[in-house]
Design an enzyme around this catalytic site. Structure first.
Site, PDB file in Angstrom:
ATOM      1  N   LYS A 146      67.350  14.394  29.223  1.00  8.33           N
ATOM      2  CA  LYS A 146      68.577  14.720  29.988  1.00  8.33           C
ATOM      3  C   LYS A 146      68.158  14.733  31.451  1.00  8.33           C
ATOM      4  O   LYS A 146      67.370  15.590  31.869  1.00  8.33           O
ATOM      5  CB  LYS A 146      69.131  16.067  29.545  1.00  8.33           C
ATOM      6  CG  LYS A 146      70.236  16.607  30.435  1.00  8.33           C
ATOM      7  CD  LYS A 146      70.911  17.788  29.755  1.00  8.33           C
ATOM      8  CE  LYS A 146      71.228  18.947  30.668  1.00  8.33           C
ATOM      9  NZ  LYS A 146      72.172  18.673  31.745  1.00  8.33           N
ATOM     10  N   GLY A 187      76.669  26.619  35.697  1.00  8.59           N
ATOM     11  CA  GLY A 187      76.677  28.078  35.741  1.00  8.59           C
ATOM     12  C   GLY A 187      77.939  28.689  36.308  1.00  8.59           C
ATOM     13  O   GLY A 187      78.058  29.914  36.363  1.00  8.59           O
ATOM     14  N   ALA A 226      78.113  21.025  31.647  1.00  9.65           N
ATOM     15  CA  ALA A 226      78.044  22.023  32.732  1.00  9.65           C
ATOM     16  C   ALA A 226      79.404  22.535  33.196  1.00  9.65           C
ATOM     17  O   ALA A 226      80.392  21.808  33.221  1.00  9.65           O
ATOM     18  CB  ALA A 226      77.279  21.492  33.939  1.00  9.65           C
ATOM     19  N   ASN A 246      75.513  25.987  28.289  1.00  7.05           N
ATOM     20  CA  ASN A 246      74.432  26.953  28.199  1.00  7.05           C
ATOM     21  C   ASN A 246      74.893  28.352  28.623  1.00  7.05           C
ATOM     22  O   ASN A 246      74.974  29.279  27.831  1.00  7.05           O
ATOM     23  CB  ASN A 246      73.275  26.467  29.082  1.00  7.05           C
ATOM     24  CG  ASN A 246      72.011  27.296  28.935  1.00  7.05           C
ATOM     25  OD1 ASN A 246      70.923  26.807  29.188  1.00  7.05           O
ATOM     26  ND2 ASN A 246      72.088  28.539  28.508  1.00  7.05           N
ATOM     27  N   THR A 247      75.240  28.486  29.920  1.00  2.00           N
ATOM     28  CA  THR A 247      75.481  29.812  30.485  1.00  2.00           C
ATOM     29  C   THR A 247      76.566  30.589  29.728  1.00  2.00           C
ATOM     30  O   THR A 247      76.416  31.795  29.501  1.00  2.00           O
ATOM     31  CB  THR A 247      75.882  29.681  31.970  1.00  2.00           C
ATOM     32  OG1 THR A 247      74.909  28.854  32.624  1.00  2.00           O
ATOM     33  CG2 THR A 247      75.919  31.030  32.655  1.00  2.00           C
TER      34      THR A 247
HETATM   35  C1  LIG Z   1      70.728  23.939  30.448  1.00  4.06           C
HETATM   36  C2  LIG Z   1      71.312  22.787  31.105  1.00  4.06           C
HETATM   37  O1  LIG Z   1      71.071  21.694  30.764  1.00  4.06           O
HETATM   38  C3  LIG Z   1      72.220  23.025  32.224  1.00  4.06           C
HETATM   39  O2  LIG Z   1      71.681  22.437  33.358  1.00  4.06           O
HETATM   40  C4  LIG Z   1      73.546  22.446  31.819  1.00  4.06           C
HETATM   41  O3  LIG Z   1      74.016  21.554  32.723  1.00  4.06           O
HETATM   42  C5  LIG Z   1      74.497  23.487  31.366  1.00  4.06           C
HETATM   43  O4  LIG Z   1      75.304  24.041  32.361  1.00  4.06           O
HETATM   44  P1  LIG Z   1      76.081  25.418  32.111  1.00  4.06           P
HETATM   45  O5  LIG Z   1      75.039  26.483  32.104  1.00  4.06           O
HETATM   46  O6  LIG Z   1      77.056  25.528  33.227  1.00  4.06           O
HETATM   47  O7  LIG Z   1      76.763  25.327  30.772  1.00  4.06           O
END
Ligand SMILES: CC(=O)[C@@H](O)[C@H](O)COP(=O)(O)O
Length: 257
Positions: A96, A157, A184, A206-207
């Site tokens: 990625k 994030g 993201a 992720n976040t």
């Molecule tokens: C962990 C990862 O790959 C992050 O760089 C991704 O882009 C997720 O973004 P969020 O944390 O906003 O979901």
């Protein structure tokens, strides 16, 4: 059938592995999400407190496919070197690719991204580029050999959801044959469902899970929302109208005695 670089997947949620309160909670969340792919940062794993073998063993036990990432890389050289090291460490040519261009928004440096993608494809990598919804950049990435595109929903994030629905819709229409993953900025399951209703193939986040009060429950909520969004897309949603249309047709007025 969803495929990434000729590998079929049933789950349409890709989960990040950073920022969880503990490795045990991370493991619970991954299981609850049903994700078939997790993304892992080489820099974080080799430099942080959770570094090394124990984290790697945990991921292995989960039985998921690892998508290493170049999170935090701000130059082509840094991203390419990180990808090369990740291939050694994780034993996969999947990467990625993040080349961050700006600190406030963490938005991709699209020029560096295309350059790094070209280099990595020429070295045999299967590149998953974290990009914007810009169609010209996306075309360049496809020309460079990327067979997946990962446009942002919103800054990493931020949890803002889909900042540019029009752009994401255009991208879907422009690349009907390329797997598209919103990556993201997703904050709630409804954001993820929306991405799927637009016809996106999957969502990476992720976040929103790692920082939830109950990450495993939130992971499950995302899995359900993504499935619902996919079903809705396949069911061909109605077209919105500006004016009302009675949902209960009335043939005649009731005659009141
Ligand atoms: C962990 C990862 O790959 C992050 O760089 C991704 O882009 C997720 O973004 P969020 O944390 O906003 O979901």
């Amino acid at each position: 059938m969803l495929t990434f670089y000729d590998t079929p997947f049933t789950a349409r949620l890709l989960l990040g592995t950073a920022q969880y309160p503990s490795p045990a909670i991370l493991a619970e969340a991954v299981r609850a999400s049903g994700a078939g792919i997790v993304t892992v940062s080489l820099r974080r794993e080799s430099g942080g407190e959770r570094s090394g073998q124990s984290f790697w063993s945990l991921i292995r036990e989960l039985g998921v496919r690892v998508l290493p990432n170049t999170a935090g890389c701000h130059s082509v050289k840094e991203a390419v070197t990180t990808a090369q090291m990740a291939r050694e460490v994780f034993g996969t040519s999947w990467i990625k690719l993040e080349v961050i261009g700006e600190a406030d928004t963490l938005q991709p440096d699209i020029f560096g991204l295309v350059e790094a993608a070209r280099i990595l494809v020429s070295e045999g990598f299967d590149v998953f580029p974290y990009t914007t919804e810009d169609l010209v950049v996306a075309e360049r990435l496809v020309e460079a050999g990327c067979r997946v595109l990962m446009p942002w929903g919103a800054p990493i994030g931020s949890g803002r959801g889909l900042n540019n629905v029009y752009g994401l819709r255009s991208m879907r229409a422009h690349f009907p044959g390329i797997p598209l993953v919103v990556d993201a900025g997703i904050g709630t399951p409804s954001h993820a469902a929306h991405a799927m209703e637009l016809g996106y193939d999957a969502v990476l986040l992720n976040t929103a899970v790692a920082k939830a009060g109950d990450p495993a429950a939130m992971a499950r909520a995302f899995a359900l929302a993504i499935e619902a969004g996919r079903l809705a897309f396949l069911a061909d949603p109605m077209t919105p109208r500006d004016m009302a249309a009675p949902s209960t047709p009335v043939l005649g007025k009731a005659v009141l005695a």
